[in-house]
Design an enzyme around this catalytic site. Sequence first.
Site, PDB file in Angstrom:
ATOM      1  CB  ALA A  66      -0.889  -0.002   1.238  1.00 52.66           C
ATOM      2  N   GLY A 111       0.496  -5.072   0.735  1.00 54.36           N
ATOM      3  CA  GLY A 111      -0.664  -5.118  -0.155  1.00 54.36           C
ATOM      4  C   GLY A 111      -0.368  -5.828  -1.468  1.00 54.36           C
ATOM      5  CD  GLU A 114      -2.529  -7.458   2.699  1.00 55.06           C
ATOM      6  OE1 GLU A 114      -2.136  -6.335   2.327  1.00 55.06           O
ATOM      7  OE2 GLU A 114      -3.177  -7.625   3.746  1.00 55.06           O
ATOM      8  CD  GLU A 134       1.376  -5.608   5.624  1.00 52.53           C
ATOM      9  OE1 GLU A 134       2.181  -6.512   5.938  1.00 52.53           O
ATOM     10  OE2 GLU A 134       0.541  -5.732   4.713  1.00 52.53           O
TER      11      GLU A 134
HETATM   12  N1  COA Z   1       4.579   3.154  -0.753  1.00 51.72           N
HETATM   13  C1  COA Z   1       4.986   4.311  -1.314  1.00 51.72           C
HETATM   14  N2  COA Z   1       6.153   4.443  -1.954  1.00 51.72           N
HETATM   15  C2  COA Z   1       6.931   3.364  -2.036  1.00 51.72           C
HETATM   16  C3  COA Z   1       6.582   2.123  -1.484  1.00 51.72           C
HETATM   17  C4  COA Z   1       5.335   2.053  -0.819  1.00 51.72           C
HETATM   18  N3  COA Z   1       4.900   0.920  -0.290  1.00 51.72           N
HETATM   19  N4  COA Z   1       7.583   1.242  -1.717  1.00 51.72           N
HETATM   20  C5  COA Z   1       8.534   1.905  -2.412  1.00 51.72           C
HETATM   21  N5  COA Z   1       8.139   3.180  -2.605  1.00 51.72           N
HETATM   22  C6  COA Z   1       8.868   4.246  -3.315  1.00 51.72           C
HETATM   23  C7  COA Z   1      10.062   4.747  -2.516  1.00 51.72           C
HETATM   24  O1  COA Z   1       9.645   5.698  -1.558  1.00 51.72           O
HETATM   25  C8  COA Z   1      10.910   5.338  -3.599  1.00 51.72           C
HETATM   26  O2  COA Z   1      10.359   6.578  -3.977  1.00 51.72           O
HETATM   27  P1  COA Z   1      11.326   7.878  -4.170  1.00 51.72           P
HETATM   28  O3  COA Z   1      12.263   7.490  -5.288  1.00 51.72           O
HETATM   29  O4  COA Z   1      10.372   8.985  -4.543  1.00 51.72           O
HETATM   30  O5  COA Z   1      12.037   8.058  -2.875  1.00 51.72           O
HETATM   31  C9  COA Z   1      10.690   4.381  -4.766  1.00 51.72           C
HETATM   32  O6  COA Z   1       9.453   3.711  -4.496  1.00 51.72           O
HETATM   33  C10 COA Z   1      11.765   3.326  -4.894  1.00 51.72           C
HETATM   34  O7  COA Z   1      11.874   2.643  -3.661  1.00 51.72           O
HETATM   35  P2  COA Z   1      13.254   2.473  -2.855  1.00 51.72           P
HETATM   36  O8  COA Z   1      12.939   2.220  -1.429  1.00 51.72           O
HETATM   37  O9  COA Z   1      14.176   3.600  -3.163  1.00 51.72           O
HETATM   38  O10 COA Z   1      13.831   1.138  -3.542  1.00 51.72           O
HETATM   39  P3  COA Z   1      14.839   0.099  -2.894  1.00 51.72           P
HETATM   40  O11 COA Z   1      15.243  -0.803  -4.003  1.00 51.72           O
HETATM   41  O12 COA Z   1      15.893   0.775  -2.121  1.00 51.72           O
HETATM   42  O13 COA Z   1      13.936  -0.756  -1.844  1.00 51.72           O
HETATM   43  C11 COA Z   1      11.984  -1.961  -1.102  1.00 51.72           C
HETATM   44  C12 COA Z   1      12.898  -1.557  -2.296  1.00 51.72           C
HETATM   45  C13 COA Z   1      10.785  -2.685  -1.676  1.00 51.72           C
HETATM   46  C14 COA Z   1      12.770  -2.901  -0.163  1.00 51.72           C
HETATM   47  C15 COA Z   1      11.562  -0.702  -0.329  1.00 51.72           C
HETATM   48  O14 COA Z   1      11.038   0.244  -1.270  1.00 51.72           O
HETATM   49  C16 COA Z   1      10.500  -0.938   0.705  1.00 51.72           C
HETATM   50  O15 COA Z   1      10.802  -1.470   1.764  1.00 51.72           O
HETATM   51  N6  COA Z   1       9.237  -0.537   0.432  1.00 51.72           N
HETATM   52  C17 COA Z   1       8.150  -0.602   1.372  1.00 51.72           C
HETATM   53  C18 COA Z   1       7.670  -2.028   1.536  1.00 51.72           C
HETATM   54  C19 COA Z   1       6.576  -2.082   2.576  1.00 51.72           C
HETATM   55  O16 COA Z   1       6.784  -1.855   3.746  1.00 51.72           O
HETATM   56  N7  COA Z   1       5.375  -2.411   2.112  1.00 51.72           N
HETATM   57  C20 COA Z   1       4.226  -2.524   2.967  1.00 51.72           C
HETATM   58  C21 COA Z   1       3.465  -1.249   2.977  1.00 51.72           C
HETATM   59  S1  COA Z   1       2.050  -1.371   4.056  1.00 51.72           S
END
Ligand code: COA
Length: 260
Positions: A66, A111, A114, A134
């Site tokens: 999400a 999400g 999910e 989460e």
């Molecule tokens: N919601 C909003 N933005 C998100 C996102 C999310 N769930 N997951 C990634 N993004 C965005 C990042 O903020 C970043 O945006 P920016 O370039 O404007 O800063 C872009 O996507 C790229 O992500 P980034 O974190 O830089 O890539 P990474 O390769 O370093 O890491 C992940 C990848 C997937 C490990 C990391 O993005 C992450 O942990 N995301 C969240 C996962 C999460 O907790 N999901 C559950 C949400 S309830």
Amino acid sequence: MPFSTLLFEVRDAVATVTINRPDKLNALNGAVIAELGDVAARLRDERDIGGAILTGAGPKAFVAGADIGEIAAQGPVDGKARSLEGQRVFRALERCGKPVIAAVNGFALGGGCELAMACHLRVASEGARFGQPEVKLGIGPGYGGTVRLPRLVGRGRALELLLTGQLIDAQEAYRIGLVNRVVPGDRLLAESESLLRTILENGPLAVRACLEAVDAGLDIGVDEALLLEANLFGLLSGTADMREGTAAFGEKRKASFRGE
Ligand code: COA
């Protein structure tokens, strides 16, 4: 109406739906959820669509969860509403009556995991990663993770993923039954489509009945589930498709089903 957050293409009865926010790793904001709701209605209603493949744009992510920006701004009332709306949309996809395959091309987190679980089958690329992180954000799953994950992989494995928030790779997801197949990344869409087309060769009403029987049957008692199965079996016995399928068997030819 064209979609703004999704790519949607129908080719020869297969709809390919691509969540298209690659710069945000295809995170599910309100607009994506609303458009997925429209997709579910189209899959349900349009006769030229036999089934769908759901995937994410770009090389990195299926869906990284999400949209954390939206979650950070929410309070209890809109948080609950967000969860209910996402649950409703995912349930509509799950109950659209046609097979939906998640082609998981990268991160399927929160999400995203999910959403993949609300699809009927999951094909993962070798580099895909899964998780319900989460709890690391101080929140829990809101789009069915606590409900579908234990049904797919069992309570113990589900709780391990839910409580630790740790990610697993595609092979581990396959080992625990979270995905049906793992394929090389460059074969993901082709293998997903091939699996879907194998299903689409079968009687569409029979496929629909299997989806309905398993969906409802898992959550009711054995006797009720068996009765549901018998009712669907009886219903299918009145279809032109059953007459065609059994006649084709007798005539040693391929059946040509019309979904009637
Ligand atoms: N919601 C909003 N933005 C998100 C996102 C999310 N769930 N997951 C990634 N993004 C965005 C990042 O903020 C970043 O945006 P920016 O370039 O404007 O800063 C872009 O996507 C790229 O992500 P980034 O974190 O830089 O890539 P990474 O390769 O370093 O890491 C992940 C990848 C997937 C490990 C990391 O993005 C992450 O942990 N995301 C969240 C996962 C999460 O907790 N999901 C559950 C949400 S309830």
